[in-house]
Design a protein around this motif. Structure first.
Motif, mmCIF file in Angstrom:
data_model
loop_
_atom_site.group_PDB
_atom_site.id
_atom_site.type_symbol
_atom_site.label_atom_id
_atom_site.label_comp_id
_atom_site.label_asym_id
_atom_site.label_seq_id
_atom_site.Cartn_x
_atom_site.Cartn_y
_atom_site.Cartn_z
ATOM 1 N N MET A 103 15.133 65.959 -20.913
ATOM 2 C CA MET A 103 16.587 65.825 -20.785
ATOM 3 C C MET A 103 17.095 64.680 -21.661
ATOM 4 S SD MET A 103 18.792 65.306 -17.307
ATOM 5 C CE MET A 103 17.995 66.696 -16.553
ATOM 6 N N PRO A 139 20.784 66.342 -10.559
ATOM 7 C CA PRO A 139 21.001 67.783 -10.568
ATOM 8 C C PRO A 139 21.149 68.322 -9.138
ATOM 9 C CG PRO A 139 18.735 67.226 -11.214
ATOM 10 C CD PRO A 139 19.467 65.947 -11.010
ATOM 11 N N PHE A 152 25.157 66.713 -11.513
ATOM 12 C CA PHE A 152 25.332 65.877 -12.707
ATOM 13 C C PHE A 152 26.708 65.182 -12.720
ATOM 14 C CE2 PHE A 152 22.041 68.830 -14.195
ATOM 15 C CZ PHE A 152 21.091 67.928 -14.629
ATOM 16 N N TRP A 205 21.302 70.039 -22.427
ATOM 17 C CA TRP A 205 20.512 68.917 -21.883
ATOM 18 C C TRP A 205 20.440 68.970 -20.367
ATOM 19 C CZ3 TRP A 205 22.814 65.574 -18.544
ATOM 20 C CH2 TRP A 205 24.153 65.217 -18.701
ATOM 21 N N ARG A 206 21.499 69.484 -19.745
ATOM 22 C CA ARG A 206 21.461 69.551 -18.276
ATOM 23 C C ARG A 206 20.389 70.536 -17.789
ATOM 24 N NH1 ARG A 206 27.809 69.163 -16.268
ATOM 25 N NH2 ARG A 206 27.986 66.919 -16.609
ATOM 26 N N HIS A 227 26.839 59.610 -17.610
ATOM 27 C CA HIS A 227 26.336 60.888 -17.098
ATOM 28 C C HIS A 227 25.180 60.564 -16.156
ATOM 29 C CE1 HIS A 227 28.574 63.432 -19.934
ATOM 30 N NE2 HIS A 227 28.445 62.396 -20.746
ATOM 31 N N LEU A 259 23.242 58.022 -20.343
ATOM 32 C CA LEU A 259 22.611 58.930 -19.386
ATOM 33 C C LEU A 259 21.751 58.036 -18.505
ATOM 34 C CD1 LEU A 259 21.939 61.967 -18.605
ATOM 35 C CD2 LEU A 259 19.887 61.680 -19.989
ATOM 36 N N PHE A 306 19.630 65.101 -24.605
ATOM 37 C CA PHE A 306 20.908 64.378 -24.499
ATOM 38 C C PHE A 306 21.190 63.630 -25.798
ATOM 39 C CE2 PHE A 306 23.584 60.758 -23.455
ATOM 40 C CZ PHE A 306 24.501 61.260 -22.550
ATOM 41 N N VAL A 348 22.057 61.502 -13.745
ATOM 42 C CA VAL A 348 21.025 62.543 -13.604
ATOM 43 C C VAL A 348 20.798 62.832 -12.130
ATOM 44 C CG1 VAL A 348 18.708 63.267 -14.261
ATOM 45 C CG2 VAL A 348 19.957 61.667 -15.702
ATOM 46 N N ARG A 375 26.163 70.145 -23.914
ATOM 47 C CA ARG A 375 26.010 69.490 -22.611
ATOM 48 C C ARG A 375 25.162 70.351 -21.669
ATOM 49 N NH1 ARG A 375 31.282 67.122 -19.994
ATOM 50 N NH2 ARG A 375 30.868 65.636 -21.629
ATOM 51 N N ASN A 376 25.436 71.658 -21.676
ATOM 52 C CA ASN A 376 24.661 72.547 -20.802
ATOM 53 C C ASN A 376 23.181 72.551 -21.180
ATOM 54 O OD1 ASN A 376 26.942 73.160 -19.406
ATOM 55 N ND2 ASN A 376 27.389 75.047 -20.543
#
Ligand SMILES: Cc1cc2nc3c(=O)[nH]c(=O)nc-3n(C[C@H](O)[C@H](O)[C@H](O)COP(=O)(O)OP(=O)(O)OC[C@H]3O[C@@H](n4cnc5c(N)ncnc54)[C@H](O)[C@@H]3O)c2cc1C
Length: 526
Positions: free
Chosen positions: A373, A227, A230, A364-365, A223, A79, A377, A225, A361-362
């Protein structure tokens, strides 16, 4: 009319694997694929441990590894704010070379093969080339199965190709024809669950230099970060190709998102952009008479967790020996009945596991701060990458061809892999004293393993299998490790390596057990 034994519809990874397994068992296969070529777009990229064990049994694991991600590239997950920055979270996962070294150094029942990253656009042509080597597989691309009928003795299908339409006759038909399966639809089998959850775009990029320039380290998943998009970047097997998954408004936007996610000046080329839709669906039935469905035709998962093709390869290996045994004459009716019972429960379980991985996944997003986060994650992403129990530790509960033991047995839905010979599980891997893995000692038929002192009189099983015309190999394994891990003196294993019976001593009713595990129990009078 042209005839074959099994008509396999669809030359995706599942149809190709099924064709190879059937052909190795001596079955005549007609494999038809409506497209003229194998897939060109990226889709799956990770064969899991169980799929690699299955490929090893088919003798193709080395070829798959040679075509896949180089063996020394780690499978780490990151991440990070961009590809140019430091990682906020770094989850290390071993390269194939490191994972193989760990497996070689431990004799504790863990799976024999580690994962292998190989892009679907590499795997499919490889499997196709292998399929084309078999004289008993007739493979036809640009040939669509448009409809079929079945009667008590077989299936008659209509095929359409550039040369016109043609009717063929087969004993069985298997729809490995993907999510829009013609076979499933014609059988009127419904998919249940959540369909059309979300549509995403996937782009494929080529970059000569990106792999060498990522400061946070080499890995598989990045991944980013940023937003609300993502961006999710995945390495492909060449290390020069990369995919990006994102909910973009247009194809063109994918290039902008990728450049922004890189955060550094790296030359790249956009090769393709396509859309795909997330589903969590499983078919109500996997069989109707002489017609079966397997792979995406039977279950559609969100790729998070990599349980799409891998579940389909499991279907193929379950069905292949049962069809071969039925065609050979020794497989009783419960063999083919057991396909849906065994594999649909795994389809439902893996659909649920994919949903679980996606909700992780949703979670941590949705974190309110970057620190939160990163913390989420670290916990949630493991539901995607640390599910060896789901991948290799599945058990067929309530199967008519498995001799169940009293009690609940080990949890068949455990994310962690726990080796066990409880009937219905696959036989755990053990290194033998000469350095060979026990799986490599097991032949294409049933095996009765004697793992103890070697004093059992196994003649009742030998006679019962001989009377049933069913191949049985009896092996005495003088291995204290196997004895400890297997926790049984005698273990009966079927052709796909799942345990069908175990005991401390020879049973009084070997003939009845033989009838059960070969699908003939209903034919035996008590
Ligand atoms: C973005 C993405 C990432 C993924 N990542 C992973 C992963 O890492 N691991 C994983 O295990 N899975 C993954 N998957 C899922 C995986 O790609 C599928 O599960 C897999 O392709 C299913 O294989 P299949 O052979 O069942 O079906 P398909 O690959 O869909 O193949 C079906 C074939 O049948 C042919 N066909 C259809 N109808 C007919 C007909 N009437 N006559 C003749 N031919 C026909 C089609 O042309 C096609 O070639 C991913 C999927 C996506 C979209």
């Amino acid at each position: 009319m042209e005839t074959t034994q099994v008509l396999v519809v669809g030359a995706g990874p599942v149809g190709l694997t099924l064709a190879i397994d059937l052909a190795q068992r001596g079955v005549a296969v007609l494999l038809v694929e409506k497209n003229a070529t194998s897939i060109q777009l990226p889709k799956m990229e990770r064969c899991n441990a169980r799929t690699m064990e299955i490929f090893r049994r088919l003798g193709i694991a080395d070829a798959v590894r040679a075509a896949g991600l180089p063996r020394d590239v780690p499978m780490d997950v990151f991440l990070a704010p961009s590809m140019a920055g430091d990682a906020l979270v770094h989850l290390p996962y071993p390269s194939v070379a490191a994972a193989k070294a760990t497996i070689a150094a431990n004799n504790d029942g863990r799976p024999l093969e580690p994962y292998q990253l190989i892009s679907q656009y590499t795997l499919e042509p490889l499997l196709r080339a292998i399929v084309e080597e078999y004289p008993n597989i007739d493979v036809r691309f640009a040939c669509e199965m448009t409809s079929f009928d079945q009667d008590a003795d077989g299936v008659t299908a209509e095929l359409r190709s550039a040369g016109g339409t043609q009717r063929v006759r087969a004993a069985y038909i298997v729809g490995c024809d993907g999510g829009a399966s013609t076979v499933r639809k014609q059988l009127g089998i419904a998919l249940n669950g959540q369909g059309s959850i979300r549509t995403l775009r996937q782009a494929l990029f080529y970059s000569d230099e990106l792999f060498d320039r990522i400061p946070m380290g080499k890995g598989r998943h990045y991944h980013i970060v940023k937003p609300p998009i993502f961006p999710f970047i995945i390495i492909q097997d060449s290390t020069k190709h990369w995919t990006l998954h994102a909910a973009a408004e247009s194809d063109e936007e994918m290039t902008t998102i990728f450049r922004d996610a890189l955060g550094m000046d790296v030359a790249f080329e956009t090769l393709s952009v396509n859309q795909w839709t997330q589903h969590l669906l499983c078919a109500d039935r996997y069989r109707d008479g002489r017609a079966f469905i397997a792979g995406d035709a039977a279950h559609l998962v969100i790729p998070t967790g990599g349980l799409g093709m891998n579940t389909g390869v499991g279907d193929a290996t379950d069905l292949a020996w049962k069809l071969a045994a039925t065609l050979a004459g020794w497989g009783g009716p419960a063999l083919l009945d057991s396909y849906e019972i065994e594999r649909r429960q795994i389809g439902l379980r893996n659909v649920a596991a994919s949903g679980n991985a996606m909700s992780g996944r949703n979670t941590w997003r949705a974190a309110p701060t970057v620190d939160e986060m990163a913390a989420r994650f670290d916990a949630e992403q493991r539901k995607v990458t640390e599910i060896l129990g789901i991948e290799a530790g599945y058990r067929y509960v309530g199967s008519p061809i498995v001799c169940e033991e009293p009690g609940d047995g080990p949890d068949p839905n455990n994310n962690a892999y726990v080796p066990t010979t409880w009937p219905g599980f696959r036989l755990p891997h053990v290194w033998l004293e000469d350095g060979t893995p026990i799986h490599d000692r097991l032949g294409a038929g049933y095996t009765l393993l004697e793992v103890g002192r070697g004093t059992q009189d196994t003649s009742a099983f030998i006679e019962a299998f001989a009377a049933a015309g069913t191949p049985l190999d009896v092996q005495h394994i003088a291995s204290p490790v196997a004895r400890a891990i297997y926790d049984a003196e005698l273990i009966l294993i079927r052709p796909d390596l799942h345990v069908v019976w175990r005991g401390a001593t020879m049973p009084a009713d070997a003939a009845r057990i033989t009838a059960t595990v070969t699908g003939n129990a209903a034919l035996v009078r008590s």
